[in-house]
Design an enzyme around this catalytic site. Sequence first.
Site, PDB file in Angstrom:
ATOM      1  N   LYS A  56      64.172  -2.765  -0.924  1.00  0.00           N
ATOM      2  CA  LYS A  56      64.691  -2.000   0.535  1.00  0.00           C
ATOM      3  C   LYS A  56      64.051  -2.823   1.438  1.00  0.00           C
ATOM      4  CE  LYS A  56      66.783   1.629  -1.586  1.00  0.00           C
ATOM      5  NZ  LYS A  56      68.166   1.946  -1.393  1.00  0.00           N
ATOM      6  N   GLU A  75      66.910   7.873   6.487  1.00  0.00           N
ATOM      7  CA  GLU A  75      66.906   8.797   5.130  1.00  0.00           C
ATOM      8  C   GLU A  75      66.357   8.166   4.096  1.00  0.00           C
ATOM      9  OE1 GLU A  75      69.365   6.580   5.844  1.00  0.00           O
ATOM     10  OE2 GLU A  75      69.411   5.766   3.681  1.00  0.00           O
ATOM     11  N   SER A 121      65.011  -4.032  -9.310  1.00  0.00           N
ATOM     12  CA  SER A 121      65.084  -3.723  -8.063  1.00  0.00           C
ATOM     13  C   SER A 121      63.885  -3.176  -7.372  1.00  0.00           C
ATOM     14  CB  SER A 121      66.143  -2.546  -7.572  1.00  0.00           C
ATOM     15  OG  SER A 121      66.019  -1.473  -8.469  1.00  0.00           O
TER      16      SER A 121
HETATM   17  C1  LIG Z   1      63.625   0.634  -6.640  1.00  0.00           C
HETATM   18  C2  LIG Z   1      64.965   1.180  -6.097  1.00  0.00           C
HETATM   19  N1  LIG Z   1      66.152   0.697  -6.979  1.00  0.00           N
HETATM   20  C3  LIG Z   1      67.411   1.060  -6.555  1.00  0.00           C
HETATM   21  C4  LIG Z   1      67.499   2.013  -5.745  1.00  0.00           C
HETATM   22  C5  LIG Z   1      68.952   2.643  -5.273  1.00  0.00           C
HETATM   23  O1  LIG Z   1      69.332   2.338  -4.116  1.00  0.00           O
HETATM   24  P1  LIG Z   1      70.573   1.216  -3.956  1.00  0.00           P
HETATM   25  O2  LIG Z   1      71.571   1.410  -5.165  1.00  0.00           O
HETATM   26  O3  LIG Z   1      71.101   1.171  -2.556  1.00  0.00           O
HETATM   27  O4  LIG Z   1      70.019  -0.181  -4.570  1.00  0.00           O
HETATM   28  C6  LIG Z   1      66.456   2.598  -5.021  1.00  0.00           C
HETATM   29  C7  LIG Z   1      66.409   3.851  -3.951  1.00  0.00           C
HETATM   30  O5  LIG Z   1      65.832   4.403  -3.382  1.00  0.00           O
HETATM   31  C8  LIG Z   1      65.273   2.181  -5.317  1.00  0.00           C
HETATM   32  O6  LIG Z   1      63.895   2.483  -4.739  1.00  0.00           O
END
Ligand SMILES: Cc1ncc(COP(=O)(O)O)c(C=O)c1O
Lengths: 252, 398
Positions: free
Chosen positions: B94, B116, B380
């Site tokens: 993020k 948000e 992620s």
């Molecule tokens: C570690 C992590 N992965 C994935 C997401 C999902 O978001 P996005 O689908 O935009 O990657 C989040 C959202 O808070 C997150 O904190």
Amino acid sequence: MNPFRKNHKQLSIFVTAGYPELNSLPDQIGYLEQRGVDFIEVGVPFSDPMADGPTIQKSSEIALKNGMTVSLLFDQIALVNAKVPLIIMSYFNPILHFGIERFLKRCQEARVSHVIVPDISLEVYEKLYRSDFEQYGVTLCFLITPRTSSSRVEKMSQLSSNGFLYLVSSNMTTGNTGKSLRVSDEELSRIRSAAGDTPLMIGFGIKTKADVAEVHRKADGAIIGSAYIKALAEGKSEDFISSVLAPEPQNP
Amino acid sequence: MISTIDFKKPDSLGFYGGFGGAFVPELLRQNLTSLEEAFREAKQDDAFHSSFQRLLKDYVGRPSPLYFSNYLSETYGAKIYLKREDLNHTGSHKINNALGQILLAQRMQKRQIIAETGAGQHGVATATACALLNMECIVFMGEKDMERQAPNVQRMRMLGAKVIAATSGSKTLKDATNEAIRYWINHPDAYYLIGSVVGPHPYPEMVAYFQSVISHEIQTQLLAAEGTETPSKVIACVGGGSNAAGAFHHFYDSSAQLIAVEAAGMGVDTGQSAATSALGVNGVLHGSMTLLMQDDDGQVVEPYSISAGLDYPGIGPEHAHAILSQRTKAINITDTEAVAAAFELTRNEGIIPALESAHAIAALKKTKFQPDEIVVVNLSGRGDKDMSTYIKHHESIS
Ligand SMILES: Cc1ncc(COP(=O)(O)O)c(C=O)c1O
């Protein structure tokens, strides 16, 4: 022919369909019409009303709990045979899901000739939906704000020329507190001239007789939403209507 | 054949095929127009790029490693790499987007930032970016998410952000987004820093652009490690879809298979799910046309997932378009499968993943591989924020 007129000082009330009771709408329309309200906006409740403040959010939530739907709304409208224009106000998703053509057809059958869909933009309307609306003779009345450019107001006023433009008096969600009419006289005259012959109604944050009177000095009509819903919630809707319809006190 | 360009860049009204656009009240028109202009100018500006690149390198710690996992490779029978977005400053992907947008906000001379957040990772990233550039920060977060991601609430507050509870609806990400949009309508001078590839145009395009550094790095790193830029599969979880958009971006016009992993919650058919592409139909939420979980009357359904970051009833329009045109394959993973995958990765690789990322890891079990194919899983984020959920689960099995 456009049922909305310039310089006619109209007053409109917004009601959330399905609020406070599932079947409140027909009686409400009858009552408001009898009291002399010029036109009535009927709100389709939506789960995620992004331009609405707490009052209309709450009424929508209750209406949905009560079981209100688009289809039921048309059934209820059919019961009243209203003499004043009814305008359906809905976020786009319930219409999209109902089916746009099916929705417009039901509007046509119910003699609803005007709708307000706050989240359909001018560009999206022209590209994707204009031909459907025109085919069924339904006018989309656009929202504008004091920040809307004159050229956009001109385009929108042409598209809404069988209806009206809905001027949101300042950047805010519905029912916002504070001064109701924050648009300056200069901005207003720019907008009025860009709007041409299309009537201009002002809404969002109109609460009192004084607000209505001020709007009537500056535009063609006033629209009251949250303040009426709030009065309904408090059981004071009749007094509220009396107060906003009272003749304007003469200045000494 | 649909032109692959469509997935990376929407048309002039912001549509990816039939999805996207800007379905917003006129009240937000001027804001979005100014934002789009500022974004187009920034993209052309070398100084903007060098500020962004410098922050990514020295502040975030990029490039994030592309780690070859022996354990996963042996277990699942392919060459499996993890793209370590969990090692970024603040603990997830993020931050890439938060920094890109904060620089844009700075160019636009904005002083107040609103955001948000679901899992709190985007909130923390935004609060961090605001602390760095000395801007006021307000984060909207569902009341339910404030409980289940409590450590992130404390981090945001320590960073100086004001965290406002969203108490409507399901009290999760959807409702936090509604509150942020309403605040923006009432305070048009604020900069709204959206955390995923959702919302009205130009947000989906812009967020994907700032996240595309992920796939750009994967190309360079794979070339060094394997002699090819292109993996055979890229796997990423999807809430709104920003980490997936970043991981897929430069591979849309390659032979790589793209796999988007959604949260099935208790199971797709249980009524307790967030598997949007399986359960959603065309709809409009938060300013864009997309696949949307909704009932028979077009009311948005309250989604459910154990993972606050995936607990969202929509999906970015880029993904809706790519999934329906079969460029991206969508699968879904239940709460139980995700938690099991988190423990598996932790015990065997010493990496505690975020619950969101654990869904992507769990997808390995559900995918067939050729022995030498190269697979990249986008990790992620890290699991620090999820410790209370993991501890609860651990106690219940031991
Ligand atoms: C570690 C992590 N992965 C994935 C997401 C999902 O978001 P996005 O689908 O935009 O990657 C989040 C959202 O808070 C997150 O904190």
